[in-house]
Design an enzyme around this catalytic site. Structure first.
Site, PDB file in Angstrom:
ATOM      1  N   ASP B  91       0.959  -1.114   0.045  1.00 54.39           N
ATOM      2  CA  ASP B  91      -0.107   0.203  -0.083  1.00 54.39           C
ATOM      3  C   ASP B  91       1.031   1.210   0.194  1.00 54.39           C
ATOM      4  O   ASP B  91       1.767   1.043   0.465  1.00 54.39           O
ATOM      5  CB  ASP B  91      -0.774  -0.176   1.327  1.00 54.39           C
ATOM      6  N   ASP B 264      -7.820  -7.153   0.677  1.00 50.37           N
ATOM      7  CA  ASP B 264      -7.153  -7.182   1.838  1.00 50.37           C
ATOM      8  C   ASP B 264      -7.877  -6.258   2.925  1.00 50.37           C
ATOM      9  O   ASP B 264      -8.543  -5.475   2.861  1.00 50.37           O
ATOM     10  CB  ASP B 264      -5.670  -6.129   1.758  1.00 50.37           C
ATOM     11  N   CYS B 302     -13.988 -27.332   9.191  1.00 49.83           N
ATOM     12  CA  CYS B 302     -12.477 -26.471   9.037  1.00 49.83           C
ATOM     13  C   CYS B 302     -11.434 -27.522   8.945  1.00 49.83           C
ATOM     14  O   CYS B 302     -11.344 -28.178   9.855  1.00 49.83           O
ATOM     15  CB  CYS B 302     -12.595 -25.247   9.704  1.00 49.83           C
ATOM     16  N   CYS B 304      -8.124 -26.437   9.047  1.00 52.25           N
ATOM     17  CA  CYS B 304      -6.928 -25.624   9.140  1.00 52.25           C
ATOM     18  C   CYS B 304      -6.263 -26.282  10.431  1.00 52.25           C
ATOM     19  O   CYS B 304      -6.695 -27.124  11.029  1.00 52.25           O
ATOM     20  CB  CYS B 304      -7.362 -24.077   9.686  1.00 52.25           C
ATOM     21  N   CYS B 307      -8.170 -26.013  13.648  1.00 50.42           N
ATOM     22  CA  CYS B 307      -9.085 -26.861  14.075  1.00 50.42           C
ATOM     23  C   CYS B 307      -8.822 -28.427  13.943  1.00 50.42           C
ATOM     24  O   CYS B 307      -9.764 -29.251  14.574  1.00 50.42           O
ATOM     25  CB  CYS B 307     -10.176 -26.525  12.778  1.00 50.42           C
ATOM     26  N   HIS B 333      -6.392 -19.556  12.079  1.00 51.89           N
ATOM     27  CA  HIS B 333      -7.954 -20.134  11.757  1.00 51.89           C
ATOM     28  C   HIS B 333      -8.417 -19.093  10.759  1.00 51.89           C
ATOM     29  O   HIS B 333      -9.030 -19.406   9.970  1.00 51.89           O
ATOM     30  CB  HIS B 333      -8.854 -20.396  12.929  1.00 51.89           C
TER      31      HIS B 333
END
Lengths: 378, 378
Positions: B91, B264, B302, B304, B307, B333
């Site tokens: 940015d 973003d 999930c 991930c 999880c 997560h």
């Protein structure tokens, strides 16, 4: 719990061995990363195993207060709760009650205190102490002991030692889970005769291991080492010997030389979070301006994740910006350093080269002035 | 920098595509985790790639002030500094100067401001903005734009928009590194005619991509979505379209539907550190007492790391104890949730089932009352 000796140094008390527990083996000399609240701060179990950790130390006092040992038991035990499938040891909480809790009062029955979290009143007895650790399902439980201030008089320490021994007997007699080992803790302050008495009183109770407690509590390093040197050889040789809360890399090397097998200390993890990093040639303080633009790893001889991926300049930046990744990368490095150090001692003992290891360890340090320019040590 | 469209939805503006950069490809719709200070808070690059991140957003303003773009350049560029070998976008700093710095003053030349770190005085010109991003070596550079408060008058926004366009031209004309793409930023506040003018002014400058800026700055969600819905279809269809700083999962789905490609937002990472977790059926606040003893993952659907390894009870404990691992596991997560969401949209677009995806996305949410008991959503 079975302990077997693998190698002994011919000229010193140093030895290597193996502790077999329900959750796997621990090779000694061993360093136990401190995971007080069911987590080694900033790290996952995978980080720990990849750094070489075989066992983690948690704290019964903290887990009893939060989230509670019964809750952890209902969730399948501490191993499952924190997703660590290897051996666990819990400290009994005696030291934490002494150092963190409020309004402690020691009686024959136990220690009454107020929680440091919410002020609630509790009575920690030897039996409760065992029950908490039994509920957590840890592999090695520590007896409840009375921690005493330093300095303390011979008379005070002597009376306290007897209480600790009576508590140790009550701990020994308490039923526990299958395969759970119990270690006795030798107190005795800075008095050699009391340390001797502590050892012989506890040895009768046939613990699975013996710890030296009440050291590194404010006394000088030479005095601490003198007590270890005097007491270590008295401990039963066929059981693991654990020096609690110690210490610096140098402290560990000296204690191994005296015959100690296990160590725990917050130094590598806490100092990491304060930006102090251990290296083979001394220590560096990563926030110092000298590291701002250095395009070299913390320790060029280190193969940890941090050193193989990042420059000192990046670690300096992360620390300056107070980024969470700073704590994680620094902790990974410091723990790797400690775990590599005990691994190097194990290898040297297996190969019969402990004397060479010992000499090399100090040589790297005494040449720090030569390395100063190259490595930026403090 | 090459952008190619892969699939377009027949009934909405939604599309999927691929941006090729010197550091690899970014598949759109894409979510960019925010790594303001050259680190996505609490995560390593390996954590990011394993969560499905293909590109990370850093911040030119922060890195210009600390550690300095010249230092990063001398260390081999931002990719090497932070050990991220995949695409990077920075940015420009316009928004940060507006929101963090002190005593900003906007002139034709640029924005003068005082550093939020040490009060030092700086002048950020379009040319400096490009030079900083060129030195960092990022794949996608953003033009300097003037951020304006909300609400603002038509006259004020109109004048500001013209300044942003003149700055965009200066950015476009500045030389840059090989392969570095530059995106223009469409401003125009909450005025459709000014958004239209912003698009047509910038389109003449033939940027590598177009961003919508100045949204999600305090206006209502319906108004924000109305501006996106109006402006997105006007943006050149053969270039990536980036909705800056947005947003919630719902915001992203709606914006993709309007034809936006890149996003973003600090929401998944910041909320993770505050204990708010995203799931397929709504949000949960992990510190709430209801999760204290729950032996289920945050989101049973999930996959991930968090999880698949830990219970809500453990995450509740870590958060209550303010453990660093809490920030790390929660962040993993939430980012996985966001990255899986854009991946699901890419798949649906490739398979021509975006309408089904869209319906299913809201159905899971509207059935939250049914799931309330089972999953503990708020």
């Amino acid at each position: 719990m079975v302990f077997s000796l693998i190698a002994q140094d011919a000229r010193t008390g140093a030895r290597s061995g193996k502790i077999e527990t329900p959750h796997g083996a621990v090779h000694t000399p061993a360093f136990m990363p401190v995971g007080t609240q069911a987590t080694v701060k900033a790290l996952t179990p995978e980080d720990l195993t990849s750094s070489g950790a075989e066992i983690v130390l948690c704290n019964a006092y903290h887990l009893y207060l939060r989230p509670g040992h019964q809750l952890i038991k209902s969730l399948g035990g501490l191993h499952r709760f924190m997703c660590w499938e290897h051996p666990l040891l819990t400290d009994s909480g005696g030291f934490q009650v002494y150092s963190i809790a409020a309004n402690q009062k020691v009686t024959e029955e136990g220690i009454s205190f107020q929680s440091h979290l919410d002020g609630s009143r509790h009575l920690l007895t030897p039996e409760l102490c065992m029950d908490v650790q039994e509920a957590l399902g840890v592999d090695i439980m520590m007896c409840l002991d009375e921690c005493i201030p330093y300095p303390a008089s011979h008379e005070y320490v002597s009376r306290s030692l007897d209480l600790t021994t009576r508590w140790a007997r009550r701990c020994r007699e308490r039923s526990r889970g299958r395969g759970q080992g119990v270690f006795g803790i030798v107190q005795g302050g800075m008095f050699k005769d009391l340390r001797e008495k502590g050892v012989s009183d506890l040895a009768c109770l046939d613990f699975d291991g013996y710890a030296l407690g009440g050291l590194s509590v404010g006394e000088s390093t030479p005095l601490m080492r003198e007590m270890v040197e005097h007491t270590a050889p008295l401990l039963p040789p066929d059981k693991p010997r654990y020096l609690m809360g110690v210490g610096t890399p140098e402290d560990m090397v000296e204690a191994v030389r005296c015959g100690m097998d296990m160590f725990d200390c917050v130094l590598p993890t806490r100092n990491a979070r304060n930006g102090m990093l251990f290296t083979s040639f001394g220590r560096i303080v990563i926030k110092n301006a000298r590291h701002r633009a250095e395009d070299i790893p913390v320790d060029p001889q280190c193969s940890c994740y941090t050193c193989t991926h990042y420059s000192r300049a990046y670690l300096h930046h992360l620390f300056s910006a107070r980024e969470i990744l700073s704590y994680r990368l620094n902790t990974l490095h410091n723990l790797s350093y400690y775990l590599n150090l005990v691994a190097a001692m194990r290898r040297a003992l297996a190969e019969g080269t402990f004397a060479d290891f010992y000499q090399g360890f100090y040589a790297a340090r005494t040449s720090r002035d030569n390395n100063h320019q190259a490595y930026g040590i403090q």
